[in-house]
Write an enzyme that holds these catalytic residues in place. Structure first.
Site, short mmCIF file in Angstrom:
data_model
loop_
_atom_site.label_atom_id
_atom_site.label_comp_id
_atom_site.label_asym_id
_atom_site.label_seq_id
_atom_site.Cartn_x
_atom_site.Cartn_y
_atom_site.Cartn_z
N SER A 172 0.86 -1.19 0.00
CA SER A 172 0.00 0.00 0.00
C SER A 172 0.90 1.24 0.00
O SER A 172 1.79 1.34 -0.83
CB SER A 172 -0.95 -0.04 1.20
OG SER A 172 -1.88 1.01 1.15
N HIS A 199 -2.26 -1.09 -3.58
CA HIS A 199 -3.35 -0.11 -3.49
C HIS A 199 -2.98 1.12 -4.30
O HIS A 199 -1.89 1.69 -4.12
CB HIS A 199 -3.58 0.29 -2.03
CG HIS A 199 -4.02 -0.85 -1.16
ND1 HIS A 199 -3.93 -0.82 0.21
CD2 HIS A 199 -4.56 -2.06 -1.48
CE1 HIS A 199 -4.40 -1.95 0.71
NE2 HIS A 199 -4.78 -2.72 -0.29
N ASP A 292 -5.27 -4.80 5.09
CA ASP A 292 -5.43 -5.65 3.91
C ASP A 292 -4.14 -6.42 3.66
O ASP A 292 -3.04 -5.86 3.74
CB ASP A 292 -5.77 -4.77 2.70
CG ASP A 292 -6.18 -5.59 1.49
OD1 ASP A 292 -6.66 -6.72 1.68
OD2 ASP A 292 -6.02 -5.10 0.36
#
Length: 355
Positions: A172, A199, A292
């Site tokens: 991310s 992400h 996540d």
């Protein structure tokens, strides 16, 4: 002077309409204070020197001096957190800006979309909190983090992944820079495929794949529905879709739910790799905010695969990787600079061998 306790913002864009739009967004928030606007990179450099803003939003295509040159000058003299706010057409160039020191990249938000505005503001808050340091003017390769501390390698948790293995990476905030450094350090095609969920704002994944492809010794491509995995190739998930790997080792793309927070899903990808590759699955969780990827690392660990995590010292945000480590789903916690050697070892390659 910025109001006490607020994030001071310098908006850099040659479009008056774009500057007004960004100013309006920030002025609707209680914790931001727009202290100045610049119409090109040269003005931005001078304003940063005098105002020391807490955040700079930077366009790329501007007259006199563009965003890339301005970012490099700012980060080698008076480093401040820079968020590139760009159109999708500039996606590859936007990721090039990250190699010059920009913290993150985001698409210009559509003010008629409350979700896009909210995502933009959340990203701006996060970027403003990230510590940045002055960097050398010339970069020959992406930064690979601090000098690693030597560690005795633990015994392998699984057989070499080269024969039938799949490497699955979750990332991310700070992930693009980490992936660039990792791929550059690997320096040769691996004996198994690599799949990545990073992400990212919608529309930017293709540009990121092109940027990473220019750095990597392995081809990096945007994943396509039904494509069969090939050893020595890196597949990047589009943000608009959740990627998974099927039993026949083909890529499956499922349209993400509208309200999905993390885009694309790291858990969906890593969990599918655990199911398909089992003990020959390799999970890597890099820098990033949120949780996540944690469930995906759990799945790979429970399947008997190998799990690696980026350590706190080399992470831009020690978040998702921290949670996976705390819960015991990461077998090897390594600085970014050591991850490449570990992957070469796991896939059966000799670190010192010629490509």
């Amino acid at each position: 002077m910025p109001a006490r306790g607020k994030i001071s913002v310098l908006i850099v864009d040659d479009s008056g309409m774009a500057r007004a739009m960004l100013r309006s967004i920030f002025e609707d928030e209680d914790d931001f204070d727009v202290v100045a606007e610049a119409v090109n990179g040269r003005e931005a450099i001078e304003m940063v020197r005098h105002l020391r803003p807490g955040l700079v939003t930077m366009d790329l295509e501007m007259p006199e001096m563009g965003g890339l040159e301005a970012i490099e000058e700012i980060m080698c003299s008076k480093a401040v957190p820079i968020l590139v706010v760009s159109g999708v057409a500039d996606a590859q160039k936007a990721f090039g800006a990250m190699s010059r020191g920009a913290v993150d990249v985001v698409a210009k938000p559509n003010v008629t979309s409350a979700r896009e505005v909210e995502d933009f503001v959340d990203k701006a808050r996060l970027v403003a909190k990230i510590p940045v340091i002055t960097v050398p003017r010339t970069r020959s390769a992406p930064a690979a983090g601090p000098t690693p501390v030597p560690q005795a390698p633990p015994p392998p948790a699984a057989p070499p992944a080269g024969d039938g293995g799949i490497i699955a990476i979750a990332a991310s905030t700070g992930g693009p820079q980490a992936l660039a450094a990792l791929l550059a350090a690997i320096g040769r095609p691996l004996s198994c495929p690599m799949v990545v969920a990073q992400h990212i704002s919608d529309g930017f994944a293709s540009g990121m794949a092109d940027w990473l492809n220019s750095i990597s010794a392995m081809p990096v491509r945007l994943a396509a529905e039904g494509e069969r995995l090939t050893a020595g190739t890196v597949y990047l998930s589009p943000s608009e879709w959740n990627m998974s790997v099927t039993e026949s080792r083909h890529i499956a793309l499922a349209l993400r739910p509208e309200r999905q927070v993390y885009r694309p899903s790291c858990d969906a990808l890593l969990t599918s790799v655990a199911q398909v590759a089992g003990r020959r699955a390799v999970g890597v969780i890099l820098t990033g905010m949120g949780s996540d990827g944690v469930a995906g690392m759990e799945a790979i660990s429970k399947a008997g695969g190998t799990t690696l995590g980026q350590d706190e010292g080399s992470s831009v945000i020690f978040g998702m990787n921290a949670i996976a480590i705390e819960r015991g789903w990461v077998q090897r916690v390594l600085p970014l600079a050591e991850l490449a050697a570990s992957l070469l070892e796991i896939t059966g390659a000799s670190v010192g061998a010629a490509p």
